[in-house]
Write an enzyme that holds these catalytic residues in place. Structure first.
Site, PDB file in Angstrom:
ATOM      1  N   GLN A  87       0.842  -1.196   0.000  1.00  0.00           N
ATOM      2  CA  GLN A  87       0.000   0.000   0.000  1.00  0.00           C
ATOM      3  C   GLN A  87       0.884   1.255   0.000  1.00  0.00           C
ATOM      4  O   GLN A  87       1.710   1.448   0.898  1.00  0.00           O
ATOM      5  CB  GLN A  87      -0.933   0.012   1.216  1.00  0.00           C
ATOM      6  CG  GLN A  87      -2.004   1.091   1.050  1.00  0.00           C
ATOM      7  CD  GLN A  87      -2.940   1.215   2.225  1.00  0.00           C
ATOM      8  OE1 GLN A  87      -2.489   1.292   3.365  1.00  0.00           O
ATOM      9  NE2 GLN A  87      -4.235   1.234   1.969  1.00  0.00           N
ATOM     10  N   HIS A 104      -3.079   4.370  -1.762  1.00  0.00           N
ATOM     11  CA  HIS A 104      -3.946   4.676  -0.608  1.00  0.00           C
ATOM     12  C   HIS A 104      -4.583   6.050  -0.822  1.00  0.00           C
ATOM     13  O   HIS A 104      -3.942   7.083  -0.609  1.00  0.00           O
ATOM     14  CB  HIS A 104      -3.088   4.676   0.661  1.00  0.00           C
ATOM     15  CG  HIS A 104      -3.856   4.629   1.946  1.00  0.00           C
ATOM     16  ND1 HIS A 104      -5.219   4.802   2.012  1.00  0.00           N
ATOM     17  CD2 HIS A 104      -3.446   4.417   3.226  1.00  0.00           C
ATOM     18  CE1 HIS A 104      -5.609   4.696   3.280  1.00  0.00           C
ATOM     19  NE2 HIS A 104      -4.549   4.468   4.036  1.00  0.00           N
ATOM     20  N   HIS A 126      -9.152   7.299   3.946  1.00  0.00           N
ATOM     21  CA  HIS A 126      -8.892   7.538   5.370  1.00  0.00           C
ATOM     22  C   HIS A 126      -8.311   8.894   5.722  1.00  0.00           C
ATOM     23  O   HIS A 126      -7.562   9.013   6.695  1.00  0.00           O
ATOM     24  CB  HIS A 126      -7.996   6.425   5.930  1.00  0.00           C
ATOM     25  CG  HIS A 126      -8.639   5.077   5.852  1.00  0.00           C
ATOM     26  ND1 HIS A 126      -8.002   3.913   6.132  1.00  0.00           N
ATOM     27  CD2 HIS A 126      -9.899   4.720   5.497  1.00  0.00           C
ATOM     28  CE1 HIS A 126      -8.825   2.890   5.959  1.00  0.00           C
ATOM     29  NE2 HIS A 126      -9.990   3.361   5.566  1.00  0.00           N
ATOM     30  N   TYR A 177      -6.008  10.733   4.299  1.00  0.00           N
ATOM     31  CA  TYR A 177      -4.601  11.027   4.002  1.00  0.00           C
ATOM     32  C   TYR A 177      -4.501  11.909   2.749  1.00  0.00           C
ATOM     33  O   TYR A 177      -5.511  12.379   2.231  1.00  0.00           O
ATOM     34  CB  TYR A 177      -3.805   9.708   3.879  1.00  0.00           C
ATOM     35  CG  TYR A 177      -3.772   8.968   5.205  1.00  0.00           C
ATOM     36  CD1 TYR A 177      -3.153   9.549   6.312  1.00  0.00           C
ATOM     37  CD2 TYR A 177      -4.404   7.739   5.360  1.00  0.00           C
ATOM     38  CE1 TYR A 177      -3.150   8.899   7.547  1.00  0.00           C
ATOM     39  CE2 TYR A 177      -4.406   7.087   6.592  1.00  0.00           C
ATOM     40  CZ  TYR A 177      -3.770   7.674   7.683  1.00  0.00           C
ATOM     41  OH  TYR A 177      -3.776   7.050   8.903  1.00  0.00           O
ATOM     42  N   ARG A 181      -7.273   2.165  -3.064  1.00  0.00           N
ATOM     43  CA  ARG A 181      -8.191   2.065  -1.934  1.00  0.00           C
ATOM     44  C   ARG A 181      -8.846   3.422  -1.693  1.00  0.00           C
ATOM     45  O   ARG A 181      -8.163   4.433  -1.588  1.00  0.00           O
ATOM     46  CB  ARG A 181      -7.458   1.625  -0.666  1.00  0.00           C
ATOM     47  CG  ARG A 181      -8.426   1.277   0.462  1.00  0.00           C
ATOM     48  CD  ARG A 181      -7.717   0.707   1.675  1.00  0.00           C
ATOM     49  NE  ARG A 181      -8.499  -0.404   2.230  1.00  0.00           N
ATOM     50  CZ  ARG A 181      -8.590  -0.687   3.524  1.00  0.00           C
ATOM     51  NH1 ARG A 181      -7.941   0.031   4.425  1.00  0.00           N
ATOM     52  NH2 ARG A 181      -9.304  -1.708   3.945  1.00  0.00           N
ATOM     53  N   GLY A 191      -9.363  -7.075   8.694  1.00  0.00           N
ATOM     54  CA  GLY A 191      -8.336  -6.359   9.435  1.00  0.00           C
ATOM     55  C   GLY A 191      -8.093  -6.990  10.790  1.00  0.00           C
ATOM     56  O   GLY A 191      -7.230  -7.856  10.961  1.00  0.00           O
ATOM     57  N   ARG A 192      -8.890  -6.551  11.774  1.00  0.00           N
ATOM     58  CA  ARG A 192      -8.628  -6.993  13.141  1.00  0.00           C
ATOM     59  C   ARG A 192      -8.729  -8.502  13.316  1.00  0.00           C
ATOM     60  O   ARG A 192      -7.984  -9.095  14.096  1.00  0.00           O
ATOM     61  CB  ARG A 192      -9.564  -6.241  14.085  1.00  0.00           C
ATOM     62  CG  ARG A 192      -9.187  -4.767  14.204  1.00  0.00           C
ATOM     63  CD  ARG A 192     -10.323  -3.916  14.658  1.00  0.00           C
ATOM     64  NE  ARG A 192     -11.426  -3.924  13.705  1.00  0.00           N
ATOM     65  CZ  ARG A 192     -12.588  -3.314  13.881  1.00  0.00           C
ATOM     66  NH1 ARG A 192     -12.801  -2.645  14.981  1.00  0.00           N
ATOM     67  NH2 ARG A 192     -13.530  -3.372  12.951  1.00  0.00           N
TER      68      ARG A 192
END
Ligand SMILES: Cc1cc2nc3c(=O)[nH]c(=O)nc-3n(C[C@H](O)[C@H](O)[C@H](O)COP(=O)(O)O)c2cc1C
Length: 364
Positions: free
Chosen positions: A100, A180, A183, A185, A232, A321-322
């Site tokens: 990424q 990316h 989110h 950024y 993404r 993810g988690r």
């Protein structure tokens, strides 16, 4: 169980063995100085190589693109050598791996930039925090300062950094790159009208705000090939101090731009895992119409959430993810219906092997 998730898939030039992907997860364990991938990271990724696709944690494309302590980079030969060992190990285990590509923009701190302000689309004050290295070497939360706006003549340099990162990713043995643009950024800061007040052709309406992301994607494609590049996005929700709940039209605009370029995949980060609303079916259908290629979806996925969306053709793979963080053998657990280990939030960011490579495997 969950056969659809366990079926192979083609992502551009790359065939993957199942649709259970490892979501990109920042873990802040690279070696300083130099932000170099290391053997501990190798262990972590190798443990998760049974994912259809491993998407690495975000890796900064330049020192300017850094915003958190001990995140790995993809701009130096030393970093390429570190990543090469990781891609070789994942390939040897039969896996596939994407990196990424990250520029944090304003989600940063002056301590990473010799006292200088982080950069963004516009110099607007905003509220958010990042993680810097405390005097004891441990992670410490800190407010993000007001950024300075990138000048128009600085943008070709940023785009060139993405192109270099793509070339280095290829050299490091990655199968794909993921830009990316989610989110909150840098690219997202240009995409959203909330954070982008520019008047130089990189702001304004949808096309102007999307211009930097599209030029970055074009540069990555030119550096490698469209069937090796995915993006993404998180077109809805609130991430990192950026409220983009009005981002749906931009999401659809980008999806059409990516489809026109025949990109390898679109990775959709959904807002509900950070407290946002669930995506509605109508948006999913419109996204699918705009982007006929592979759609990877992430955000509070379980096999039960993924199954009907796969069956309806609205997504093609799910990134976990988690649950993948805490279950290195997640595809096997999904296949057999085995119970899952619980993720430990206190070890997500920074530290060593604890909470990173010591989650038990089935039968372990
Ligand atoms: C510890 C942690 C680190 C993350 N780092 C990244 C990252 O580097 N890049 C990114 O795009 N998303 C990142 N995310 C978001 C995840 O990729 C994913 O979208 C999110 O965790 C929702 O999926 P889940 O509900 O399966 O955990 C991170 C999430 C967590 C929990």
């Amino acid at each position: 169980m969950h056969e659809a998730l366990l079926r192979p898939l083609s992502l551009g030039a790359v065939d993957v063995r199942n649709r259970v992907f490892l979501a990109p997860l920042t873990r802040m364990r690279a070696t300083a100085p130099g932000d170099v991938p290391n053997d501990l990271m190798l262990d972590y990724y190798l443990q998760r190589a049974t994912a259809g696709l491993v998407v690495t944690e975000a890796a900064q494309i330049s020192p300017q693109g850094k915003g958190y302590m001990d995140t790995p980079g993809i701009y130096s030969e030393e970093q390429v050598a570190g990543w090469r060992r990781i891609t070789d190990a994942v390939h040897e285990a039969g896996g596939r791996i994407a990196i990424q590509l990250w520029h944090v923009g304003r989600v940063s701190h002056e301590s990473f930039h010799e006292g200088a302000a982080p950069v963004s689309a516009s110099a607007l004050p905003y509220r958010n925090r990042t993680t810097i290295k405390g005097e004891d070497g441990r992670p410490q939360r800190a407010d993000c300062p007001t950024p300075r706006a990138l000048a128009t003549d600085e943008l070709p340099g940023v785009i060139a950094d993405y192109a270099r990162a793509t070339r280095l990713a290829r050299e490091a043995g990655f199968d794909l790159v993921e830009v990316h643009a989610a989110h909150g950024y840098l690219l997202h800061q240009f995409l959203s009208a909330e954070s982008n007040h520019r008047t130089d052709g990189y702001g304004g309406g949808l096309a102007g705000r999307a211009r930097l992301t599209c030029e970055v994607v074009d540069a990555c494609v030119a550096a490698w090939s469209a069937d090796r590049v995915g993006v993404r996005i998180s077109p809805q929700g609130v991430f990192n101090g950026l409220d983009d709940t009005a981002g749906e039209p931009m999401g659809l605009h980008l999806a059409a731009e990516f489809a026109r370029r025949d990109l390898a995949f679109l990775h959709l980060s959904e807002p509900d895992w950070v407290g946002g609303a669930e995506l509605d079916e109508e948006f999913r259908k419109r996204l699918r119409e705009a982007f006929p290629g592979p759609i990877i979806a992430a955000g509070a996925y379980t096999p039960e959430k993924a199954d009907p969306l796969l069956a309806a053709g609205l997504i093609d793979a799910a990134a976990f993810g988690r649950s993948f963080l805490a279950n290195p053998d997640l595809p096997a657990r999904i296949r057999t219906g085995a119970p899952l280990n619980t993720p430990d939030k206190t070890t997500f960011y920074g530290g060593g092997a604890e909470g990173y490579t010591d989650y038990p495997f089935l039968g372990g």
